[in-house]
Motif scaffolding. Structure first.
Motif, mmCIF file in Angstrom:
data_model
loop_
_atom_site.group_PDB
_atom_site.id
_atom_site.type_symbol
_atom_site.label_atom_id
_atom_site.label_comp_id
_atom_site.label_asym_id
_atom_site.label_seq_id
_atom_site.Cartn_x
_atom_site.Cartn_y
_atom_site.Cartn_z
ATOM 1 N N LYS A 106 25.369 42.826 38.156
ATOM 2 C CA LYS A 106 26.490 43.394 39.755
ATOM 3 C C LYS A 106 26.335 42.585 40.936
ATOM 4 N N ASP A 109 26.574 43.909 46.202
ATOM 5 C CA ASP A 109 27.040 45.014 46.571
ATOM 6 C C ASP A 109 27.034 45.871 46.292
ATOM 7 N N THR A 111 28.516 46.274 43.340
ATOM 8 C CA THR A 111 29.764 47.010 42.150
ATOM 9 C C THR A 111 29.056 46.651 40.604
ATOM 10 N N GLU A 112 29.587 46.472 39.365
ATOM 11 C CA GLU A 112 29.520 46.289 38.578
ATOM 12 C C GLU A 112 30.315 44.706 38.602
ATOM 13 N N LYS A 114 32.387 43.242 35.813
ATOM 14 C CA LYS A 114 32.814 43.083 34.854
ATOM 15 C C LYS A 114 33.935 42.051 34.334
ATOM 16 N N ASP A 117 36.020 40.472 36.633
ATOM 17 C CA ASP A 117 35.912 39.378 37.673
ATOM 18 C C ASP A 117 35.414 38.624 37.271
ATOM 19 N N ASP A 163 36.244 45.661 29.352
ATOM 20 C CA ASP A 163 35.126 45.185 30.646
ATOM 21 C C ASP A 163 34.020 44.352 30.540
ATOM 22 N N LYS A 190 32.891 36.897 43.866
ATOM 23 C CA LYS A 190 34.107 38.003 44.426
ATOM 24 C C LYS A 190 33.847 37.652 45.335
ATOM 25 N N SER A 197 26.374 36.908 42.653
ATOM 26 C CA SER A 197 25.979 37.262 41.731
ATOM 27 C C SER A 197 25.174 36.861 41.307
ATOM 28 N N ASN A 217 20.105 44.238 44.219
ATOM 29 C CA ASN A 217 21.188 44.791 43.142
ATOM 30 C C ASN A 217 21.110 43.501 41.922
#
Length: 525
Positions: A106, A109, A111-112, A114, A117, A163, A190, A197, A217
């Motif tokens: 993740k 934040d 969010t996954e 994938k 990304d 994904d 991101k 990350s 995360n």
């Protein structure tokens, strides 16, 4: 890998040069109370923490804490180890790589992360005009033309199959791809501010330093010992030494006063996968664009004096590697022959023998570089060439090389992966790393052909390419520098010596220890 802005001076005699021992040992238990804060002092510098545009080695160190890609560096060997990727497959023709992602990765934040990304991160890198390393991805099918704005992303050999599956199709085999993917520039990013990350997030960034805090995360957060890392920027050697002596600093990677350091066992000095060299930049209508004039200058260089007081003298560009045959480098000085070579070059260009030539050398404004420049000035004066020395403030030197009007420059380069390509890419004609503007079709062809092999042919072809570079008198190799860090490995774990001088933050932790410091009385409760 990254550029080093300042070379380490000789602080100790040659007899005191040593190699530190690896410090990564499996501690049975890490005391969480000791992990609340870890303090590092780095050299004063305007730090760029955009992984796509950063170019300094100190920035790479910080970025390994904030971002992570499909692979990351092993903390001891620096070989690629899985990060956001958990496995990969390689096609029979070795041109199609299929990466399978973890399903628990993740962003900070929440969010996954994938497959798309990952692709988007690489697209942003290729689209970034100020990205120094983007051309390293030209091995991907269609990447070069996309990077240059000639084609769209639909022609790229990058696909999100689903994904958690990323397909990378190369234009030719490249066995070093996983090594490249350890570099911060290929990390997963991101769009937007303060989204990371890696194992840490950025809490604060100001002129005097920055604060990193653990990323809850992060998929491997439970195995990250430190809660916070405080990074201070300082080049004040006396203040840095005092703060280290008094226990206010855990790791000092900036200037220090060796005479005032209380624990000399804290000095970690070791060979680095790097080379310092001077290089010619080929300017429009410059006489030094012609190899015969450069060759005359290099014949007159006082190599022994130029390389005096260095730890490891460099006669070639590529750092010595097992299985790589070093080409013929520069060790011989012959002033009389240099004068004859210059005379012949002048005759070929219709320049009178009496006409003196001039070459300009832009240097970082330091005593070390002034001494080196004076050696060249005296040597070239003897054959009828005047050297104009252009001092540039150290803090502004590297960032302004492209804008400085000069013929000769100084550079120190750290390789990103244990392959001659890590150095030879600097002179590939279409490389974003090529600041010399030198271009040779045969050289480029050999680099391209070398990518087809992972055996002795790989190194053989690269050695041939380096010989072309050296014979064309583009560079003056000076030395292979050393890394110098001040850190007590009795009290700090997860820190290991390595040739890249990269020490991933995710492994660092504090140990309980008792140190014997001369003339200091330790109070116990």
């Amino acid at each position: 890998m990254k550029i080093k802005s300042i070379l380490i001076p000789l602080l100790f005699s040659a007899g005191s040069f040593f190699f530190a021992q690896n410090s990564l040992t499996a501690d049975a238990e890490i005391n969480p109370e000791l992990q609340e804060n870890f303090t590092i002092v780095c050299a004063s510098h305007n730090y760029d923490i955009n992984p796509h545009t950063a170019s300094y080695s100190a920035e790479a160190q910080i970025l390994t804490g904030l971002y992570e890609g499909l692979f990351t560096y092993d903390p001891i060997t620096l070989d690629p180890t899985y990060a956001i990727a958990k496995s990969f497959r390689l096609s029979r023709d070795k041109k199609r790589w299929t990466f399978i992602l973890r399903d628990d990765a993740k962003f900070s934040d929440g969010t996954e992360i994938k497959a798309q990304d990952v692709i988007n991160s690489w697209l942003r890198l290729l689209l970034e005009r100020n990205a120094p390393y983007s051309s390293l991805f030209d091995i991907v099918d269609g990447a070069e033309t996309f990077r240059l704005g000639m084609t769209g992303s639909d022609t790229l050999g990058l696909k999100a199959i689903d994904d958690y599956t990323v397909s990378v199709h190369l234009s030719s085999p490249a066995s070093h791809l996983t090594k490249l993917l350890c570099m911060p520039c290929f990390a997963v990013t991101k769009e937007g501010q303060n989204v990371f990350s890696g194992p840490f997030t950025l809490q604060e960034h100001k002129e005097t330093g920055m604060t990193l805090v653990k990323n809850p995360n992060y998929y491997d957060a439970k195995k990250v010992p430190l809660s916070k890392i405080t990074i201070l920027f300082s080049s004040d050697e006396n203040e840095n030494t005092y703060n280290y002596n008094t226990g206010n600093i855990d790791w000092l990677s900036s200037s220090f006063n060796s005479e005032r350091l209380l624990t000399r066992d804290s000095v970690q000095l070791y060979a680095e996968f790097a080379t310092q060299f001077f290089f010619f930049r080929l300017r429009e209508n410059s006489i030094w664009n012609k190899a015969q004039f450069r060759q005359a200058l290099l014949e007159a260089v006082p190599w022994d004096e130029l390389r005096a007081n260095t730890y490891v003298a460099a006669t070639t560009l590529v750092y010595p590697l097992n299985g790589y045959k070093q080409p013929q480098g520069y060790v011989f000085t012959d002033t009389a022959e240099a004068a004859l070579m210059l005379k012949k070059a002048k005759e070929q260009e219709g320049i009178s023998f009496e006409q003196r030539l001039s070459v300009s050398f832009a240097i970082p404004d330091s005593e070390y570089m002034k001494q080196k420049a004076e050696l060249l000035k005296n040597a070239w004066n003897a054959i009828g060439v005047d050297l104009e020395i252009i001092p540039v403030p150290e803090y502004a030197y590297l960032s302004n090389i492209q804008n400085i009007s000069a013929d000769l420059f100084s550079y120190t380069w750290i390789g990103d992966f244990a392959d001659p390509l890590a150095f030879l890419e600097l002179f590939r004609g279409n490389s974003t790393l090529n600041v010399s503007l030198w271009h040779n079709d045969k050289y480029d062809s050999l680099l391209n052909e070398s990518a087809l092999y992972s055996d002795e042919n790989h190194n053989r072809l690269l050695s041939e390419a380096e010989q072309i570079l050296l014979d064309d008198a583009v560079i003056l190799p000076i030395q292979h520098p050393v890394s110098l860090n001040i850190i007590n490995l009795n009290s700090i774990g997860g820190w290991s010596i390595n040739a890249f001088d990269i020490h991933p933050f995710k492994y660092l932790f504090k140990r309980e220890s008792k140190d014997n410091i001369p003339n200091i009385v330790m109070l116990t409760k």
